[in-house]
Design an enzyme around this catalytic site. Structure first.
Site: not given
Length: 832
Positions: A476, A554, A608, A677, A681, A800
């Site tokens: 990313i 990171t 998120v 995870d 979020k 993505g």
């Protein structure tokens, strides 16, 4: 065909094939005297030419080091000798000539091979004999011929060295083609000069041309003024329609003030032509007053850009001068000139002032008050000119200090601030330049270094120059950097943004002068050095930027622990890293309070939903007065894909391993299946909605059986089939109800019963908003006072590299927009 000719042709082909920096347009590279002062300097120049030139380019050179100063000293010594008529002065002249010859001979012998050394020493010997004749016979007639020798020697030496080590080259004496009208106006006979230059250039050879010197229409040697080699370079560029001129000097660009005396001076990376021209006119130490004239032709479609760079550090980005948009037009700089004269006369009032201005091109003129400012060297000519008109004139010693920037004379706020900064200096007058690119203050005393620093501080302190540090050079991070050049060019809010730092977990590339955004990834690979967090915080403490933004891409909890120190330094953070925003309640609250107390901004839209505007929506509802009662949805792209795809036609374990192979899951799929995870979020969104809770307040269903949780990754994958029975049963029961299974996050606030929050596998009817998503999509549902009966839904790709990088850029634009309106505290006596 000779072997030398074959070698030349081979070289041309090699240059065409291998020189990655070669361009179709001709490039002109000019090297100043300091860039050619010693053998070491000349070797650096040679490498710059090797890396940046092709054979149709042109190199323009000044005299080596202080050679021109020594030639001037010889001329002055002869004048004194004539006046005093002493043998001692004659001996002193002989000694000075010998020392000059020895310096030139030393450069030749240290740099060239034996054959070329012999040839150039013979030519030098003849020149020294000619120099001696001129100095002892007809010095007045050959004044400019004496001064021209420095450039001739410099071009001859560099050309010979290029022939030895780099490429075919020929040296050209600019007096053989460059024709001007006279030394005062230096108007070039463009057609004749261009035609004669075409005749002198040789195909397949890099031209090395003398700067500073030319000839008039009678064939007499002329100079273009001290530091005139820059002017020569731009004249030559205009003759050949060059695409670019680079002035290689001993400084790495043009600064907002003379950096030798103003420690806080900031490099001006890009300057519009008109502003640069005004800087040169008003005494900027890098720009010759006339340098830009040949490049500025409003009637021509051809535009040549000018660069100023350092030959001592060719990799550092210098200053570019040319046609730019609004980004470059925001810069302000301060310059000054001492030893000037204020000339007062009735001939400087009204229409008469137009004639005086055309004749003398003064520093500034006021045709209402009848004065103009000139150099001391213009005093006699001006007096004589006015005497012919039988007009009286008075002169008064003055100095000027000016603030320079695009159309600053038209900006009332700039004029007012400039006037306030000069209150203690008691200027005689404040005058706007004809081109409106400067406001000039006329001072009754010489401009002191203290005054220069004071005015520079006041005029530049509110400029928002923003440094950008990108932490995380993974998938990313690389995409974020790929998008950055286009963003900088098209988004107005990013006009003062400079990429200054790139960080991985172990290496860092920090450059206060900016990292080329077009080469960021490759520069990091080549130049990054090992660092630790202590060194990073030290640099953040001392960074030279008005504002600094750290983009944290990171997954590191250790890096997130630096946020508190960053906020304490006033550093702004954009975080895709979830650790800080989902940390313990005490730590999170401390971060928020520290950021607030130091005016640090903390944005994390991509923690998120990747690029989905869920954080923005929650912020907007709260700031608009709404109150949120419920947050729910599918927050994991991986779990979205798994349960939208899982239909029982294949085993769940086979589907999971397929997702792993496609890179849809984490390297250890248990990171996704654990629900941790999604739990983090949901915590982040609940806190964003204004609720105080901890991670432990959110029930989390782990989809990995306890027997598989402690295994190594490879052991877990080998036993993944143990998941199949549970999910097959859950799917079968849901199918019997005409429903489906989805991993859902839910947060609810009820004023009477309090908060409930959980993430778990749910059975949902097929009509549910969460039931039919495109695999990998996220969906967020918000219920609030305004959205009670029909909840607000935000849906789209939740993962993505493209959408996440885009979300980070969205945060970057938003934070820069906020900083653009940030004002320094107004301090008024008696109030603050």
């Amino acid at each position: 065909m000779s072997s030398n000719e074959i070698a030349d042709i081979d070289f041309i082909a090699e240059v065409a094939a291998e020189n990655k920096l070669a361009k179709h347009a001709i490039q002109v590279h000019k090297f100043g005297g300091s860039s050619l002062a010693t053998p070491k300097c000349i070797k650096r120049a040679l490498e710059i030419i090797r890396e940046n030139c092709q054979l149709n380019d042109i190199v323009v050179v000044s005299a080596n080091g202080k050679t021109t100063d020594r030639l001037f000293a010889l001329y002055s010594l002869v004048e004194r000798t004539i006046a005093e008529d002493t043998i001692q002065k004659s001996d002193e002249l002989t000694q000075a000539i010998d020392e000059l010859a020895k310096e030139q001979a030393q450069l030749i012998t240290e740099l060239l091979n034996a054959n070329n050394t012999k040839q150039l020493l013979l030519r030098l010997h003849k020149d020294i004999e000619q120099l001696t004749t001129w100095l002892t016979a007809d010095i007045v007639q050959h004044h400019n011929d004496v001064l021209a020798l420095g450039e001739v020697w410099s071009a001859r030496l560099l050309s010979a060295l290029l022939n030895e080590q780099v490429c075919p080259s020929n040296s050209i004496d600019s007096r053989d083609f460059l024709v001007i009208d006279n030394e005062q106006s230096c108007v070039v006979d463009t057609a004749l000069s261009a035609a004669q230059l075409r005749q002198r250039r040789q195909f397949g050879k890099l031209a090395v041309i003398t700067g500073y010197i030319s000839k008039d229409s009678r064939g007499k040697s002329c100079t273009l003024g001290r530091n005139g080699s820059d002017y020569s370079a731009t004249i030559i560029a205009s003759l050949v329609a060059a695409g670019n001129v680079t002035l290689w000097t001993d400084v790495d660009g043009i600064y907002s003030a003379d950096p030798r005396v103003v420690p806080s001076a900031r490099k001006l990376h890009r300057l519009p032509n008109g502003v640069a021209k005004e800087l040169g006119r008003l005494g900027n130490p890098v720009l010759h007053a006339k340098t830009l004239l040949p490049l500025i032709n409003p009637l021509s479609e051809h535009h040549t850009h000018l660069h100023v760079a350092s030959s001592f550090d060719a990799q550092v980005i210098g200053t570019e001068i040319g046609k730019f948009g609004q980004i470059a037009k925001q810069e302000l700089s301060v310059t000054y000139l001492n030893d000037l004269l204020l000339a007062q006369s009735v001939s400087f009032i009204g229409e008469a002032a137009t004639r005086a201005k055309a004749e003398f091109s003064p520093i500034c003129i006021d045709d209402q008050k009848g004065f103009m400012v000139i150099t001391q060297g213009q005093q006699k000519a001006l007096s004589d000119w006015l005497a012919s008109h039988d007009v009286e004139i008075t002169f008064k010693p003055v100095a000027i200090i000016a603030t320079v920037g695009h159309r600053v004379a038209e900006r009332g706020d700039i004029r007012a601030r400039f006037k306030r900064s000069l209150k203690a200096a008691k200027p005689l007058n404040l005058v706007g330049s004809d081109n409106n690119h400067s406001v000039i203050a006329i001072l009754p005393e010489p401009c002191s270094i203290e005054l220069l620093n004071t005015v520079h501080h006041e005029m530049t302190k509110d400029a928002r120059h923003i440094g950008l540090v990108v932490a995380g050079m993974g998938n990313i991070g690389e995409r974020f950097l790929e998008l950055l050049p286009a963003q900088l060019n098209k988004v107005y809010a990013l006009e003062n943004l400079h990429l200054v730092g790139l960080l991985s977990s172990k290496k860092a590339l920090i450059n206060n002068d900016g990292i080329d955004v077009n080469q960021a990834t490759s520069l990091f690979a080549q130049e990054a050095q090992s660092y630790d967090h202590e060194q990073l915080i030290s640099w953040l403490t001392q960074n030279p930027y008005d504002e600094l933004i750290v983009v944290d891409i990171t997954p590191s909890e250790d890096f997130s622990l630096l946020y508190e120190q960053m906020f304490a330094l006033g550093v702004h953070v954009i975080g895709a890293n979830k650790w800080a925003a989902s940390s313990s309640t005490a730590h999170y609250n401390n971060l928020v309070n520290t950021a607030d107390s130091h005016n640090s901004l903390w944005l994390g839209n991509t923690t998120v939903g990747a690029g989905l505007p869920i954080n923005y929506a929650i912020d907007d509802l709260r700031q608009s007065g709404d109150s949120i009662s419920e947050l729910s949805g599918i927050f994991s792209g991986t779990l979205s894909w798994l349960f939208e795809t899982y239909d029982g036609s294949s085993k769940f374990s086979e589907l999971l391993l397929n997702a792993l192979a496609q890179g849809i899951t984490e390297p250890d799929p248990r990171e996704d299946l654990s629900g941790r995870d999604v739990q983090r979020k949901l915590l982040i969104l609940a806190r964003k909605a204004g609720f105080e809770l901890a991670l432990d307040d959110i029930d989390c269903q782990n989809l990995v059986p306890e027997a598989l949780q402690a295994l190594s990754t490879s052991e877990f994958l080998a036993r993944a089939n143990e998941l199949d029975e549970y999910f097959a049963t859950a799917l079968s029961e849901a199918n019997r109800k005409g429903a489906c299974i989805r991993y859902v996050a839910r947060f609810q606030h009820n004023p009477e019963t309090g908060i409930s929050a959980k993430v778990s596998l749910e059975v949902l009817p097929q009509s549910d908003a969460f039931a039919n998503l495109t695999p990998c999509d996220n969906i967020f549902q918000i219920s609030s006072h305004w959205y009670q009966d029909n909840p607000l839904i935000i849906r789209g790709p939740g993962a993505g590299r493209d959408v996440t990088a885009g979300g980070l850029h969205s945060d970057l634009v938003k934070i820069c927009q906020q900083l653009a309106h940030k004002q320094s505290q107004v301090k008024i006596k008696g109030i603050n």
